[in-house]
Design an enzyme around this catalytic site. Structure first.
Site: not given
Ligand code: ADP
Ligand code: MG
Ligand code: MG
Length: 270
Positions: A17, A36, A130
């Protein structure tokens, strides 16, 4: 700004997001992580709280074998960064999309790990809010890691939460109704994930978000025989107990871990 320079940002791993997740190399330790990155100019005030909460919740819950480990969090004038343990690029969503229905022992092994993470959150006084396949990752050893604590909330003493958060297919009916709710919303979402793992599709669906919400509100759990005639009775029993419309009748994560289907690793069929 010093900390940021310790990391070399590599390819994109995923997007959510407000954040984009990149693989990165930590020069001082010679290790790879996931970072991130959230650009501040795209954030509203309330989003800021989510990012603070995300880092806070993750450090509070770590270390746990099934919760994504946070390594560091820092910010500069333009961005917030959260450094995370690196996982495989494929989430549970990608696995279900690629493989279709999983075998019962495979699904039971994944659900057990998810429930261990959820029970730990609840025991520590947090609801994730979530839980969905995109937020379920796997480390190099294939261990399940619950991630994305950006919607997490503390469970108040005797109080409960409100506000619509979550994702249409996985969100619990009491959340949509705008009632106060508690940590049982995570059990609902985990039950919907179990259904999706066994069927290859979620139990409640529709063409648009409002249609999905209507279907969730009806909470009419069906087991189409084409798929479910080969699914064991204990698996269906656990699905009914987790995807129960009334949260007070819904099993807790702790109780679900003691369900026969989980305890036997789905190896006995009744
Ligand atoms: P948001 O809060 O914006 O949804 P996420 O933390 O869910 O963000 O991360 C978005 C996407 O990035 C995840 O659905 C995954 O595909 C990838 N991702 C997130 N964290 C990791 C990680 N530690 N290692 C590999 N891929 C990751
Ligand atoms: Mg999130
Ligand atoms: Mg996410």
């Amino acid at each position: 700004a010093v900390k940021k320079e310790e990391y070399q940002v590599l390819e994109e791993l995923g997007r959510g997001r407000f954040g984009t997740v990149f693989r990165c190399f930590h020069r001082t330790s010679n290790k790879f992580y996931a970072a991130k990155l959230i650009e501040k100019r795209r954030l509203l005030n309330e989003d800021r709280r989510c990012i603070e909460m995300e880092a806070k919740a993750m450090s509070f819950l770590s270390p746990h074998p099934n919760i994504l480990q946070i390594m560091d969090a820092f910010e500069d004038a333009d961005s917030c960064s959260i450094v995370l343990e690196l996982c495989q690029p494929h989430t549970l969503l990608d696995r279900i999309a690629a493989q279709g229905p999983l075998t019962e022992p495979h699904a039971a092994s994944l659900l057990k790990q998810l429930l261990e993470a959820v029970a730990h959150c609840h025991a520590q006084g947090l609801a994730h809010r979530d839980i969905k396949p995109e937020n379920i990752l796997f480390d190099e050893g294939n261990k399940l890691k619950l991630s994305d604590f950006g919607s997490a909330e503390w469970l108040g003493e005797g109080s409960s939460m409100s506000g619509v958060v979550g994702t249409p297919y996985y969100v619990a009916p009491e959340v949509i109704m705008g009632r106060e709710y508690d940590e049982k919303v995570d059990v609902w979402s985990s039950g919907v994930i179990l259904y999706a793992m066994l069927a290859g599709f979620p139990p409640f669906y529709g063409e648009s978000a409002p249609e999905i919400f209507e279907s969730v509100l009806r909470a009419n759990l069906r087991f189409p025989s084409l798929i479910f005639s080969s699914v064991s009775a204990p698996a269906k029993d656990l699905l009914r107990k987790m995807i129960s419309r009334d949260p007070s009748n819904r099993i807790s994560a702790h109780q679900a871990l003691r369900h026969p289907w989980i305890l036997t690793g789905a190896l006995t069929t009744a």
